[in-house]
Design a protein around this motif. Structure first.
Motif, PDB file in Angstrom:
ATOM      1  N   SER A  55     -35.015   9.667 -19.538  1.00 37.34           N
ATOM      2  CA  SER A  55     -34.671  11.053 -19.815  1.00 37.34           C
ATOM      3  C   SER A  55     -35.756  11.976 -19.294  1.00 37.34           C
ATOM      4  CB  SER A  55     -34.495  11.280 -21.323  1.00 37.34           C
ATOM      5  OG  SER A  55     -34.248  12.651 -21.607  1.00 37.34           O
ATOM      6  N   ALA A  56     -35.361  13.158 -18.865  1.00 34.92           N
ATOM      7  CA  ALA A  56     -36.327  14.205 -18.569  1.00 34.92           C
ATOM      8  C   ALA A  56     -36.765  14.825 -19.892  1.00 34.92           C
ATOM      9  CB  ALA A  56     -35.703  15.269 -17.671  1.00 34.92           C
ATOM     10  N   LEU A  57     -38.075  15.030 -20.049  1.00 33.14           N
ATOM     11  CA  LEU A  57     -38.614  15.511 -21.317  1.00 33.14           C
ATOM     12  C   LEU A  57     -39.371  16.819 -21.120  1.00 33.14           C
ATOM     13  CD1 LEU A  57     -40.127  12.168 -22.694  1.00 33.14           C
ATOM     14  CD2 LEU A  57     -37.832  13.088 -23.098  1.00 33.14           C
ATOM     15  N   PRO A  83     -20.724   5.655 -21.856  1.00 34.86           N
ATOM     16  CA  PRO A  83     -22.160   5.923 -21.940  1.00 34.86           C
ATOM     17  C   PRO A  83     -22.532   6.456 -23.320  1.00 34.86           C
ATOM     18  CG  PRO A  83     -21.063   7.624 -20.652  1.00 34.86           C
ATOM     19  CD  PRO A  83     -20.039   6.556 -20.922  1.00 34.86           C
ATOM     20  N   GLU A  84     -23.732   6.133 -23.766  1.00 33.71           N
ATOM     21  CA  GLU A  84     -24.192   6.562 -25.087  1.00 33.71           C
ATOM     22  C   GLU A  84     -25.637   7.027 -25.025  1.00 33.71           C
ATOM     23  OE1 GLU A  84     -23.428   3.916 -28.418  1.00 33.71           O
ATOM     24  OE2 GLU A  84     -22.069   2.756 -27.160  1.00 33.71           O
ATOM     25  N   MET A  89     -35.954   8.574 -35.521  1.00 31.80           N
ATOM     26  CA  MET A  89     -37.359   8.711 -35.885  1.00 31.80           C
ATOM     27  C   MET A  89     -37.715   7.649 -36.913  1.00 31.80           C
ATOM     28  SD  MET A  89     -40.252  10.530 -35.593  1.00 31.80           S
ATOM     29  CE  MET A  89     -40.086  12.316 -35.369  1.00 31.80           C
ATOM     30  N   ALA A  90     -38.793   6.908 -36.642  1.00 27.82           N
ATOM     31  CA  ALA A  90     -39.311   5.933 -37.602  1.00 27.82           C
ATOM     32  C   ALA A  90     -40.808   6.159 -37.704  1.00 27.82           C
ATOM     33  CB  ALA A  90     -39.011   4.504 -37.155  1.00 27.82           C
ATOM     34  N   ASP A  91     -41.274   6.526 -38.898  1.00 28.66           N
ATOM     35  CA  ASP A  91     -42.677   6.888 -39.104  1.00 28.66           C
ATOM     36  C   ASP A  91     -43.035   8.044 -38.174  1.00 28.66           C
ATOM     37  OD1 ASP A  91     -42.959   4.924 -41.074  1.00 28.66           O
ATOM     38  OD2 ASP A  91     -43.392   3.395 -39.574  1.00 28.66           O
ATOM     39  N   ASP A  92     -43.951   7.805 -37.212  1.00 32.45           N
ATOM     40  CA  ASP A  92     -44.346   8.878 -36.304  1.00 32.45           C
ATOM     41  C   ASP A  92     -43.797   8.661 -34.897  1.00 32.45           C
ATOM     42  OD1 ASP A  92     -45.821   6.749 -35.447  1.00 32.45           O
ATOM     43  OD2 ASP A  92     -47.729   7.825 -35.319  1.00 32.45           O
ATOM     44  N   ARG A  93     -42.792   7.790 -34.726  1.00 32.27           N
ATOM     45  CA  ARG A  93     -42.241   7.456 -33.408  1.00 32.27           C
ATOM     46  C   ARG A  93     -40.809   7.977 -33.265  1.00 32.27           C
ATOM     47  NH1 ARG A  93     -43.208   3.829 -29.217  1.00 32.27           N
ATOM     48  NH2 ARG A  93     -45.108   3.199 -30.311  1.00 32.27           N
ATOM     49  N   LEU A  94     -40.622   8.830 -32.260  1.00 35.16           N
ATOM     50  CA  LEU A  94     -39.295   9.333 -31.919  1.00 35.16           C
ATOM     51  C   LEU A  94     -38.769   8.508 -30.752  1.00 35.16           C
ATOM     52  CD1 LEU A  94     -36.992  11.454 -32.080  1.00 35.16           C
ATOM     53  CD2 LEU A  94     -38.361  12.868 -30.508  1.00 35.16           C
ATOM     54  N   GLU A  95     -37.683   7.771 -30.992  1.00 33.17           N
ATOM     55  CA  GLU A  95     -37.128   6.886 -29.971  1.00 33.17           C
ATOM     56  C   GLU A  95     -35.863   7.507 -29.386  1.00 33.17           C
ATOM     57  OE1 GLU A  95     -34.972   2.803 -30.499  1.00 33.17           O
ATOM     58  OE2 GLU A  95     -37.131   2.382 -30.339  1.00 33.17           O
ATOM     59  N   LEU A  96     -35.863   7.676 -28.059  1.00 32.83           N
ATOM     60  CA  LEU A  96     -34.732   8.254 -27.336  1.00 32.83           C
ATOM     61  C   LEU A  96     -34.180   7.199 -26.378  1.00 32.83           C
ATOM     62  CD1 LEU A  96     -36.475  11.633 -26.398  1.00 32.83           C
ATOM     63  CD2 LEU A  96     -35.069  11.161 -28.425  1.00 32.83           C
ATOM     64  N   ARG A  97     -32.902   6.914 -26.485  1.00 21.68           N
ATOM     65  CA  ARG A  97     -32.315   5.853 -25.664  1.00 21.68           C
ATOM     66  C   ARG A  97     -31.041   6.343 -24.970  1.00 21.68           C
ATOM     67  NH1 ARG A  97     -36.580   4.274 -25.904  1.00 21.68           N
ATOM     68  NH2 ARG A  97     -37.416   2.310 -26.722  1.00 21.68           N
ATOM     69  N   LEU A  98     -30.855   5.828 -23.740  1.00 21.56           N
ATOM     70  CA  LEU A  98     -29.664   6.121 -22.951  1.00 21.56           C
ATOM     71  C   LEU A  98     -29.071   4.800 -22.488  1.00 21.56           C
ATOM     72  CD1 LEU A  98     -27.739   7.824 -21.183  1.00 21.56           C
ATOM     73  CD2 LEU A  98     -29.578   7.933 -19.472  1.00 21.56           C
ATOM     74  N   ALA A 105     -22.263   3.675 -12.461  1.00 24.74           N
ATOM     75  CA  ALA A 105     -22.678   4.448 -13.635  1.00 24.74           C
ATOM     76  C   ALA A 105     -23.571   5.596 -13.180  1.00 24.74           C
ATOM     77  CB  ALA A 105     -23.427   3.560 -14.625  1.00 24.74           C
ATOM     78  N   ASP A 106     -23.263   6.786 -13.658  1.00 23.30           N
ATOM     79  CA  ASP A 106     -24.030   7.967 -13.272  1.00 23.30           C
ATOM     80  C   ASP A 106     -24.233   8.828 -14.517  1.00 23.30           C
ATOM     81  OD1 ASP A 106     -25.315   9.906 -11.861  1.00 23.30           O
ATOM     82  OD2 ASP A 106     -23.510  10.765 -10.960  1.00 23.30           O
ATOM     83  N   CYS A 107     -25.436   8.763 -15.088  1.00 23.10           N
ATOM     84  CA  CYS A 107     -25.716   9.473 -16.332  1.00 23.10           C
ATOM     85  C   CYS A 107     -27.049  10.200 -16.217  1.00 23.10           C
ATOM     86  CB  CYS A 107     -25.778   8.507 -17.516  1.00 23.10           C
ATOM     87  SG  CYS A 107     -24.258   7.561 -17.793  1.00 23.10           S
ATOM     88  N   ALA A 108     -27.190  11.268 -16.968  1.00 22.91           N
ATOM     89  CA  ALA A 108     -28.440  12.022 -16.989  1.00 22.91           C
ATOM     90  C   ALA A 108     -28.624  12.641 -18.370  1.00 22.91           C
ATOM     91  CB  ALA A 108     -28.434  13.114 -15.917  1.00 22.91           C
ATOM     92  N   ALA A 109     -29.865  12.563 -18.854  1.00 24.76           N
ATOM     93  CA  ALA A 109     -30.188  13.143 -20.161  1.00 24.76           C
ATOM     94  C   ALA A 109     -31.450  13.984 -20.037  1.00 24.76           C
ATOM     95  CB  ALA A 109     -30.387  12.048 -21.207  1.00 24.76           C
ATOM     96  N   ARG A 110     -31.514  15.031 -20.852  1.00 22.35           N
ATOM     97  CA  ARG A 110     -32.707  15.876 -20.918  1.00 22.35           C
ATOM     98  C   ARG A 110     -32.959  16.240 -22.368  1.00 22.35           C
ATOM     99  NH1 ARG A 110     -33.744  21.575 -20.369  1.00 22.35           N
ATOM    100  NH2 ARG A 110     -31.558  22.023 -19.843  1.00 22.35           N
ATOM    101  N   HIS A 111     -34.215  16.203 -22.793  1.00 24.89           N
ATOM    102  CA  HIS A 111     -34.585  16.536 -24.166  1.00 24.89           C
ATOM    103  C   HIS A 111     -35.687  17.584 -24.176  1.00 24.89           C
ATOM    104  CE1 HIS A 111     -32.756  12.534 -24.677  1.00 24.89           C
ATOM    105  NE2 HIS A 111     -32.516  12.876 -25.919  1.00 24.89           N
ATOM    106  N   ARG A 112     -35.507  18.602 -24.989  1.00 26.73           N
ATOM    107  CA  ARG A 112     -36.570  19.570 -25.281  1.00 26.73           C
ATOM    108  C   ARG A 112     -37.068  19.271 -26.690  1.00 26.73           C
ATOM    109  NH1 ARG A 112     -38.681  24.778 -24.323  1.00 26.73           N
ATOM    110  NH2 ARG A 112     -39.102  25.957 -26.235  1.00 26.73           N
TER     111      ARG A 112
END
Length: 272
Positions: A55-57, A83-84, A89-98, A105-112
Motif C-alpha cells: 500500500s502507499a502510505l 480482492p480484499e 490494531m494489536a497493541d502498538d502495531r497497525l497491520e494493513l493487508r491487501l 489481478a490489478d489492485c491498489a490501496a492507499r492509506h492516510r
C-alpha cells in the motif's frame, strides 16, 4: 465433437484475453475510490508500528487521541477470488493487508494515517511508497520496493528502501538514509549527523548547519555535498570519476566529511 471442443476453447481463450487486456489497460488507481473508508484505533503507548504489505502510505501527526486511518482501494481480478483489504490494531502495531490474486489481478490501496502527537513511528512497507511530514519524534521507515519522502521532521530519522529513491527535506534530527537501487537526496537539512548511501544511484546533501559527521557513499553514482562555510576534515574517493573539494580543509577539524563512490564524480563544496 473434437472440432466443437476446440472452438469452445478458442472462444474461452478469446474472452479471457479480452478481460486480461481490459484489466491491464485500465490499471488500478486507489485515488479513483470516491468513497474512502475511515476508522480509528486506540493506541496503548507512545510508539506505533505500521506493518503494510502492499500500500502507499501517508503519515502525519495530528491533534487526535487515537490513530485515525483513511483507506482508498480499487481492485479488479480475472478468474480469481474477490480482492480484499483489511486493517487491524494489536497493541502498538497497525497491520494493513491487501489480498489480490487471480489469472490477472490489478489492485491498489492507499492509506492516510493520522498519528497522535508525541508518538514515535516505525514503518515496514513491503511494496509501496511512503510519505511522512511534520514529525517531532523518531521515525524509522523501511520499504522493500517504493520511494520514501520525508519533510519537516525534527526527531531522529532512519530511512531504508530496497528499490526506490529517498528524499528528505527541511529536517533537523540526526539522519540516516539508504537505498539499494535509487537516488538519495537531503536538502534543507540542519542535522549534526548525516549518513547517506546507495548501491546504484546518486547522492546529494545540502546542509544548513555545520555538521559533526557527514558520510556519503555510492556504489555507482555521483556524490554532491554542500556545506556551510567552515573548515572540515575531508576524505574522498572515486575509482572512476573526478574529485572536487572546494571547502576549506583542516586535518584537525572536528567536522568530518567522507564521500566515496566506485563509479562517479565527487564534489564537496560550500553551499550557497
Amino acid at each position: 465433437m473434437a472440432r466443437t471442443v476446440r472452438a469452445r476453447a478458442v472462444a474461452v481463450a478469446g474472452v479471457v484475453a479480452v478481460l486480461m487486456g481490459s484489466v491491464a489497460a485500465c490499471g488500478a488507481d486507489a485515488s479513483d475510490d470516491s468513497a474512502p473508508e475511515q476508522r480509528s484505533f486506540a493506541l496503548q503507548g507512545r510508539t506505533l508500528t505500521v506493518d503494510s504489505d502492499d500500500s502507499a502510505l501517508e503519515l502525519v501527526p495530528a491533534d487526535v487521541d487515537e490513530v485515525k486511518v483513511t483507506r482508498w482501494f480499487e481492485g479488479r481480478v480475472v478468474l480469481g477470488g474477490d480482492p480484499e483489504v483489511s486493517w487491524e490494531m494489536a497493541d502498538d502495531r497497525l497491520e494493513l493487508r491487501l489480498r489480490c490474486s487471480g489469472l490477472v489481478a490489478d489492485c491498489a490501496a492507499r492509506h492516510r494515517i493520522e498519528v497522535p502527537r508525541g508518538v514515535a513511528v516505525t514503518v515496514r512497507d513491503g511494496d509501496g511508497s511512503v510519505t511522512a511530514k511534520g514529525f517531532e519524534e523518531a521515525l524509522n521507515i523501511r520499504t522493500g520496493d517504493g520511494s520514501v519522502r520525508v519533510s519537516d521532521s525534527s526527531g531522529p530519522l532512519e530511512v531504508r528502501t530496497g528499490d526506490g529513491s529517498v528524499r528528505v527535506s527541511d529536517s533537523s534530527g540526526s539522519l540516516e538514509m539508504h537505498s539499494g537501487d535509487g537516488s538519495v537526496r537531503a536538502e534543507g537539512i540542519e542535522a549534526r549527523s548525516v549518513r547517506a548511501s546507495t548501491e546504484d544511484g546518486s547522492v546529494r546533501i545540502e546542509l544548513g548547519v555545520v555538521p559533526d559527521v557527514v558520510e556519503a557513499r555510492s556504489g555507482d553514482g555521483s556524490i554532491d555535498v554542500g556545506l556551510p562555510r567552515d573548515t572540515y576534515r575531508v576524505t574522498t574517493e572515486s575509482a572512476d570519476g573526478s574529485v572536487d573539494v572546494s571547502v576549506p580543509r583542516d586535518e584537525s577539524s572536528d567536522h568530518v566529511v567522507t564521500a566515496r563512490t566506485q563509479d562517479g564524480s565527487v564534489r564537496v563544496r560550500t553551499a550557497n
